[in-house]
Design a protein around this motif. Structure first.
Motif, PDB file in Angstrom:
ATOM      1  N   GLY A 222       0.736  -1.582   0.091  1.00  0.00           N
ATOM      2  CA  GLY A 222      -0.307  -0.215   0.230  1.00  0.00           C
ATOM      3  C   GLY A 222       0.480   0.866   0.150  1.00  0.00           C
ATOM      4  O   GLY A 222      -0.291   2.094  -0.348  1.00  0.00           O
ATOM      5  N   PHE A 223       2.069   0.981  -0.351  1.00  0.00           N
ATOM      6  CA  PHE A 223       3.093   2.185  -0.095  1.00  0.00           C
ATOM      7  C   PHE A 223       2.672   3.421   1.414  1.00  0.00           C
ATOM      8  O   PHE A 223       2.906   4.801   0.801  1.00  0.00           O
ATOM      9  N   SER A 224       2.857   2.783   1.956  1.00  0.00           N
ATOM     10  CA  SER A 224       1.991   3.391   3.269  1.00  0.00           C
ATOM     11  C   SER A 224       2.953   4.359   4.147  1.00  0.00           C
ATOM     12  O   SER A 224       2.498   5.879   4.491  1.00  0.00           O
ATOM     13  N   ASP A 225       4.044   4.143   3.890  1.00  0.00           N
ATOM     14  CA  ASP A 225       4.927   4.805   4.014  1.00  0.00           C
ATOM     15  C   ASP A 225       5.559   6.058   3.459  1.00  0.00           C
ATOM     16  O   ASP A 225       6.032   7.601   4.360  1.00  0.00           O
ATOM     17  N   ASN A 226       5.569   6.110   1.823  1.00  0.00           N
ATOM     18  CA  ASN A 226       6.176   7.665   1.389  1.00  0.00           C
ATOM     19  C   ASN A 226       4.642   7.393   0.433  1.00  0.00           C
ATOM     20  O   ASN A 226       5.357   6.388  -1.289  1.00  0.00           O
ATOM     21  N   TYR A 227       4.344   8.412   0.136  1.00  0.00           N
ATOM     22  CA  TYR A 227       2.581   8.675  -0.948  1.00  0.00           C
ATOM     23  C   TYR A 227       2.420  10.404  -0.497  1.00  0.00           C
ATOM     24  O   TYR A 227       2.705  10.725  -0.406  1.00  0.00           O
ATOM     25  N   LEU A 249       5.907   5.730  -3.416  1.00  0.00           N
ATOM     26  CA  LEU A 249       7.685   5.147  -3.599  1.00  0.00           C
ATOM     27  C   LEU A 249       7.694   4.404  -2.389  1.00  0.00           C
ATOM     28  O   LEU A 249       7.334   4.193  -1.774  1.00  0.00           O
ATOM     29  N   GLU A 250       8.583   3.455  -2.523  1.00  0.00           N
ATOM     30  CA  GLU A 250       9.462   2.350  -1.433  1.00  0.00           C
ATOM     31  C   GLU A 250      10.856   3.172  -2.283  1.00  0.00           C
ATOM     32  O   GLU A 250      11.893   2.951  -2.801  1.00  0.00           O
ATOM     33  N   ILE A 255      17.186   5.989  -1.458  1.00  0.00           N
ATOM     34  CA  ILE A 255      17.410   5.381  -3.142  1.00  0.00           C
ATOM     35  C   ILE A 255      16.082   5.150  -3.727  1.00  0.00           C
ATOM     36  O   ILE A 255      14.885   4.065  -2.942  1.00  0.00           O
ATOM     37  N   VAL A 256      15.510   5.139  -4.419  1.00  0.00           N
ATOM     38  CA  VAL A 256      13.681   4.644  -4.980  1.00  0.00           C
ATOM     39  C   VAL A 256      13.909   3.488  -5.680  1.00  0.00           C
ATOM     40  O   VAL A 256      14.884   2.938  -6.687  1.00  0.00           O
ATOM     41  N   ARG A 257      13.407   2.356  -4.122  1.00  0.00           N
ATOM     42  CA  ARG A 257      13.091   1.532  -5.652  1.00  0.00           C
ATOM     43  C   ARG A 257      12.096   0.536  -6.320  1.00  0.00           C
ATOM     44  O   ARG A 257      11.997  -0.370  -6.634  1.00  0.00           O
ATOM     45  N   GLU A 258      11.299   1.581  -5.951  1.00  0.00           N
ATOM     46  CA  GLU A 258      10.042   1.452  -6.397  1.00  0.00           C
ATOM     47  C   GLU A 258       9.193   2.370  -6.661  1.00  0.00           C
ATOM     48  O   GLU A 258       8.839   3.205  -5.805  1.00  0.00           O
ATOM     49  N   SER A 259       8.559   2.405  -8.080  1.00  0.00           N
ATOM     50  CA  SER A 259       7.962   4.302  -8.126  1.00  0.00           C
ATOM     51  C   SER A 259       6.971   3.548  -8.813  1.00  0.00           C
ATOM     52  O   SER A 259       6.429   3.199  -9.682  1.00  0.00           O
TER      53      SER A 259
END
Length: 339
Positions: A222-227, A249-250, A255-259
């Protein structure tokens, strides 16, 4: 309004059977868009089938493989304020609460949100040509007042935009749409649900007549940390987006692991760029990199007489929203965005 019959369905299969009685029969739940379209004579129907009393599709359920299932007949308000959504999928909660008004969110349903029609002025004005309303009649927006119209994915037949906020977040979260119909059940990836106009702008999505949305599946991530969800509009409430951005973002050590970046208000469907998202993978989460990804996402964008400003607006919105996603607390009232 034209005359029509009204009946209540007791089950999904009952609803599907009833709607097949005529080519203009339609399902109704919240009716927040459908009834307006009927009042303006944009659409006609000979039968309305009320699905509000169909049990089993008004709640949020956990899925065995992770993630959750949103009932299609659950209201937008109950969805946005549900503890699971607020905690695990805050991007979706923020997007829903950015849309419409509290009164409308209390009535509008999740399934109905996906089926909204464009708010193009000319689509609603039955005295003007509109290919979406009357195929082959022409597009009045192309040579008319087109300030709110599309800058991506448009065609010579239509430059209207899709109005939903909720769907922009669902696109970023890579939801799935579950459908029932006369030929059984099926699922569609969210990216495959809505259509670009092409030569058939009157067809908004890939539902067939007689099919009904029963639920929407969200994956476990759910990307609850960085959204962040950002909606830019002419006024702060009860207005549709000129440009909206859902960013998820993950991150790992900056560093961006997934966007995931989805745009609203710019195309006939929520807009994502695989190339742009791939560019960010493995790169530092910096303003410079977000600026570059904004350029990639807007590649091919084209404006018309009154809406060319939306191209630069969209680029700036992407950068701003990505920076906000680094610290979601910046979305609270009175907070300042990250620098």
């Amino acid at each position: 309004m034209n005359n029509f019959t009204y009946s209540k369905a007791s089950t999904v299969q009952d609803a599907v059977n009833r709607v097949q009685q005529g080519p203009e029969a339609k399902f109704v739940a919240g009716g927040t868009n459908l009834i307006d379209l009927m009042k303006y004579h944009v659409i006609t129907t000979d039968a309305l089938i009320d699905v509000n009393h169909v049990e089993g599709y008004h709640a949020i359920e956990a899925r065995g493989e992770g993630g959750i299932r949103l009932g299609a007949f659950m209201t937008n308000a109950k969805t946005a304020y549900h503890p699971i959504i607020e905690q695990q999928y805050p991007l979706l909660s923020r997007a829903i609460l950015a849309g419409a008004s509290a009164q409308i969110r209390n009535m509008a349903t999740n399934g109905g949100n996906l089926l909204q029609r464009t708010r193009c002025y000319y689509f609603y004005d039955v005295n003007t040509p509109c290919n979406k309303r009357e195929p082959g009649s022409g597009c009045s927006a192309i040579g008319g007042y087109n300030r709110i119209m599309a800058i991506l994915g448009a065609s010579e037949s239509c430059i209207a935009v899709f109005p939903s906020d909720m769907c922009v977040a669902l696109a970023a979260l890579e939801a799935k749409v579950n459908i029932s119909g006369p030929h059984g059940d099926r699922s569609l990836a969210f990216t495959d649900f809505h259509r670009l106009p092409g030569n058939t702008p009157d067809i908004d999505n890939n539902l067939s007549h007689g099919e009904i949305i029963t639920s929407i599946d969200l994956p476990s991530k759910g990307f609850s940390d960085n959204y962040s969800y950002l909606k830019l509009r002419d006024r702060n409430s009860y207005a549709f987006a000129l440009v909206s951005v859902a960013t998820a973002l993950e991150l790992e050590d900056g560093i961006v692991r997934e966007s995931r970046i989805a745009l609203g208000g710019v195309a006939h469907k929520p807009w994502r760029s695989a190339e742009g998202e791939a560019f960010l993978q493995g790169k530092e989460a910096t303003k410079e990199n977000f600026t570059r990804v904004a350029e990639i996402i807007l590649t091919g964008a084209a404006g018309y007489q009154y809406n060319s400003f939306k191209i630069e607006l969209a680029k700036r919105a992407i950068v701003r929203n990505c920076m906000m996603a680094l610290n979601p607390e910046t979305q609270l009232p009175g907070a300042q965005p990250s620098r």
